[in-house]
Design a protein around this motif. Structure first.
Motif, PDB file in Angstrom:
ATOM      1  N   PRO A  79     -13.739  14.322 -17.088  1.00  0.00           N
ATOM      2  CA  PRO A  79     -13.584  15.139 -18.375  1.00  0.00           C
ATOM      3  C   PRO A  79     -12.572  14.528 -19.439  1.00  0.00           C
ATOM      4  N   ALA A  80     -12.988  14.717 -20.640  1.00  0.00           N
ATOM      5  CA  ALA A  80     -12.032  14.127 -21.771  1.00  0.00           C
ATOM      6  C   ALA A  80     -10.737  14.633 -21.771  1.00  0.00           C
ATOM      7  N   GLY A  81      -9.595  13.966 -22.112  1.00  0.00           N
ATOM      8  CA  GLY A  81      -8.212  14.070 -22.072  1.00  0.00           C
ATOM      9  C   GLY A  81      -7.512  14.380 -20.686  1.00  0.00           C
ATOM     10  N   THR A  82      -8.401  13.889 -19.700  1.00  0.00           N
ATOM     11  CA  THR A  82      -7.558  13.745 -18.252  1.00  0.00           C
ATOM     12  C   THR A  82      -7.067  12.368 -18.107  1.00  0.00           C
ATOM     13  N   THR A  83      -5.908  12.272 -17.829  1.00  0.00           N
ATOM     14  CA  THR A  83      -5.289  11.034 -17.503  1.00  0.00           C
ATOM     15  C   THR A  83      -4.736  10.973 -16.077  1.00  0.00           C
ATOM     16  N   THR A  84      -4.606   9.835 -15.379  1.00  0.00           N
ATOM     17  CA  THR A  84      -4.221   9.549 -14.193  1.00  0.00           C
ATOM     18  C   THR A  84      -3.560   8.191 -13.999  1.00  0.00           C
ATOM     19  N   VAL A  85      -2.442   8.175 -13.400  1.00  0.00           N
ATOM     20  CA  VAL A  85      -1.495   7.106 -13.120  1.00  0.00           C
ATOM     21  C   VAL A  85      -1.994   6.405 -11.844  1.00  0.00           C
ATOM     22  N   ARG A  86      -2.612   5.231 -11.842  1.00  0.00           N
ATOM     23  CA  ARG A  86      -3.125   4.459 -11.109  1.00  0.00           C
ATOM     24  C   ARG A  86      -2.222   3.504 -10.227  1.00  0.00           C
ATOM     25  N   ILE A  87      -1.718   3.782  -9.169  1.00  0.00           N
ATOM     26  CA  ILE A  87      -0.892   2.871  -8.225  1.00  0.00           C
ATOM     27  C   ILE A  87      -1.436   1.647  -8.051  1.00  0.00           C
ATOM     28  N   ALA A  88      -0.711   0.446  -8.137  1.00  0.00           N
ATOM     29  CA  ALA A  88      -1.371  -0.875  -7.899  1.00  0.00           C
ATOM     30  C   ALA A  88      -1.694  -1.224  -6.636  1.00  0.00           C
ATOM     31  N   ARG A  89      -0.848  -0.591  -5.727  1.00  0.00           N
ATOM     32  CA  ARG A  89      -1.054  -1.282  -4.128  1.00  0.00           C
ATOM     33  C   ARG A  89      -0.760  -0.310  -3.203  1.00  0.00           C
ATOM     34  N   TRP A  90      -1.175  -0.346  -2.037  1.00  0.00           N
ATOM     35  CA  TRP A  90      -0.735   0.400  -0.842  1.00  0.00           C
ATOM     36  C   TRP A  90       0.487   0.021  -0.237  1.00  0.00           C
ATOM     37  N   THR A  91       1.565   0.945   0.097  1.00  0.00           N
ATOM     38  CA  THR A  91       2.767   0.414   0.831  1.00  0.00           C
ATOM     39  C   THR A  91       2.881   1.144   2.092  1.00  0.00           C
ATOM     40  N   PRO A  92       3.269   0.802   3.218  1.00  0.00           N
ATOM     41  CA  PRO A  92       3.405   1.458   4.333  1.00  0.00           C
ATOM     42  C   PRO A  92       4.034   2.952   4.220  1.00  0.00           C
ATOM     43  N   GLY A  93       3.285   4.030   4.757  1.00  0.00           N
ATOM     44  CA  GLY A  93       3.942   5.452   4.305  1.00  0.00           C
ATOM     45  C   GLY A  93       3.264   5.991   3.298  1.00  0.00           C
ATOM     46  N   GLY A  94       2.300   5.096   2.431  1.00  0.00           N
ATOM     47  CA  GLY A  94       1.807   5.848   1.257  1.00  0.00           C
ATOM     48  C   GLY A  94       0.557   6.330   1.773  1.00  0.00           C
ATOM     49  N   CYS A  95      -0.341   7.047   0.817  1.00  0.00           N
ATOM     50  CA  CYS A  95      -1.551   7.352   0.944  1.00  0.00           C
ATOM     51  C   CYS A  95      -2.587   6.329   0.904  1.00  0.00           C
ATOM     52  N   VAL A  96      -3.554   6.268   1.919  1.00  0.00           N
ATOM     53  CA  VAL A  96      -4.374   5.250   2.023  1.00  0.00           C
ATOM     54  C   VAL A  96      -5.436   5.084   1.015  1.00  0.00           C
ATOM     55  N   TRP A  97      -5.652   6.260   0.087  1.00  0.00           N
ATOM     56  CA  TRP A  97      -6.668   6.147  -0.928  1.00  0.00           C
ATOM     57  C   TRP A  97      -6.215   6.017  -2.092  1.00  0.00           C
ATOM     58  N   CYS A  98      -5.044   6.591  -2.607  1.00  0.00           N
ATOM     59  CA  CYS A  98      -4.436   6.509  -4.020  1.00  0.00           C
ATOM     60  C   CYS A  98      -3.255   5.568  -3.877  1.00  0.00           C
ATOM     61  N   GLY A  99      -2.170   5.728  -2.777  1.00  0.00           N
ATOM     62  CA  GLY A  99      -0.943   5.021  -2.713  1.00  0.00           C
ATOM     63  C   GLY A  99      -0.050   5.861  -2.790  1.00  0.00           C
ATOM     64  N   SER A 100      -0.207   7.356  -3.194  1.00  0.00           N
ATOM     65  CA  SER A 100       0.939   8.139  -3.632  1.00  0.00           C
ATOM     66  C   SER A 100       1.689   8.379  -2.230  1.00  0.00           C
ATOM     67  N   THR A 101       2.958   8.592  -2.327  1.00  0.00           N
ATOM     68  CA  THR A 101       3.871   9.088  -1.255  1.00  0.00           C
ATOM     69  C   THR A 101       4.265  10.502  -1.264  1.00  0.00           C
ATOM     70  N   ASP A 102       3.384  11.066  -1.937  1.00  0.00           N
ATOM     71  CA  ASP A 102       3.764  12.704  -2.310  1.00  0.00           C
ATOM     72  C   ASP A 102       3.082  13.618  -1.355  1.00  0.00           C
ATOM     73  N   SER A 103       3.916  14.331  -0.160  1.00  0.00           N
ATOM     74  CA  SER A 103       3.401  15.141   0.849  1.00  0.00           C
ATOM     75  C   SER A 103       2.286  14.305   1.708  1.00  0.00           C
ATOM     76  N   VAL A 104       2.645  13.302   2.023  1.00  0.00           N
ATOM     77  CA  VAL A 104       1.723  12.315   2.693  1.00  0.00           C
ATOM     78  C   VAL A 104       1.817  12.887   4.162  1.00  0.00           C
ATOM     79  N   GLU A 105       0.514  13.331   4.660  1.00  0.00           N
ATOM     80  CA  GLU A 105       0.325  13.729   6.108  1.00  0.00           C
ATOM     81  C   GLU A 105      -0.920  13.208   6.804  1.00  0.00           C
ATOM     82  N   THR A 106      -1.147  13.084   8.174  1.00  0.00           N
ATOM     83  CA  THR A 106      -2.353  12.373   8.725  1.00  0.00           C
ATOM     84  C   THR A 106      -3.290  12.987   8.498  1.00  0.00           C
ATOM     85  N   PHE A 107      -4.347  12.541   7.924  1.00  0.00           N
ATOM     86  CA  PHE A 107      -5.557  13.391   7.407  1.00  0.00           C
ATOM     87  C   PHE A 107      -6.824  12.549   8.032  1.00  0.00           C
ATOM     88  N   ARG A 108      -7.668  12.839   8.895  1.00  0.00           N
ATOM     89  CA  ARG A 108      -8.661  12.316   9.605  1.00  0.00           C
ATOM     90  C   ARG A 108      -8.155  10.769  10.114  1.00  0.00           C
TER      91      ARG A 108
END
Length: 208
Positions: free
Chosen positions: A10-39
């Motif tokens: 949708p127009a006007g939506t912005t997202t910060v793309r994280i360049a690379r994954w680091t241990p402890g980060g989300c395997v999909w987007c790289g974020s370290t916010d509220s990371v938990e085991t999922f699947r």
């Protein structure tokens, strides 16, 4: 990992793309916010939330035997369309935040090992209690909810079928290309409703 498809955002939506994954980060987007085991892999809160929306839509589609989620939002009623729209929007978010290069699964498993070992070696909390298996009563409650949902959808479809039949009767004997085109469209709608009703009847039998 997930089955998200590329969609226009949708127009006007912005997202910060994280360049690379680091241990402890989300395997999909790289974020370290509220990371938990999922699947069996680390996922952040946002990714888990969007995946849950897609899973909920898949459950609804599968329960009623409807056309699988895809590029079109064509639906039999407003409730189905809402699920399809929500799933589409969730996939769009997941694709916008996706890492350009997903991490190697072996590296992810290696990063998870210390955490798993710490969980095994950690002393049990005195207040912790083992999780109880669902009781027959709670299982019956889920089945009852499904049965109510099935009945509600059947009633909606029967009402829709009655309206289509009335329109077909009104066009009976009417000549002209527009009338024939409308009749063909109504017959197609009637076939779709009958097919869905048959699928719902199968689902109803499985809940009994």
């Amino acid at each position: 990992m997930i089955d998200a498809h590329s969609l226009n955002g949708p127009a006007g939506t912005t997202t910060v793309r994280i360049a690379r994954w680091t241990p402890g980060g989300c395997v999909w987007c790289g974020s370290t916010d509220s990371v938990e085991t999922f699947r069996n892999e680390p996922r952040c809160g946002l990714c888990r939330e969007k995946e849950a929306v897609i899973d909920e839509a898949k459950h609804f589609i599968g329960m009623y035997g409807l056309r699988p989620l895809g590029g079109t939002l064509a639906s039999e009623d407003d409730e189905e369309r809402e699920f399809r729209v929500n799933a589409r929007d969730a996939r769009e978010v997941l694709n916008r935040i996706r890492l350009e290069k997903l991490p190697d699964p072996a590296a992810v498993r290696k990063a998870l090992r210390p955490r798993a070992a710490a969980a095994v070696n950690a002393p049990a909390s005195p207040s912790s209690t083992p999780a109880k298996a669902p009781t027959k009563k709670s299982q019956a409650g889920v089945t009852g909810i499904d049965a109510i949902e099935l009945q509600s959808r059947v009633e909606k479809l029967l009402g829709q079928l009655t309206a289509v039949d009335e329109q077909i009767s009104a066009l009976d004997g009417v000549q002209g290309l527009p009338a024939r085109a409308r009749m063909k469209d109504l017959e197609r709608q009637r076939t779709t409703v009958l097919t869905t009703l048959a699928a719902l009847e199968k689902a109803r039998r499985r809940t009994n």
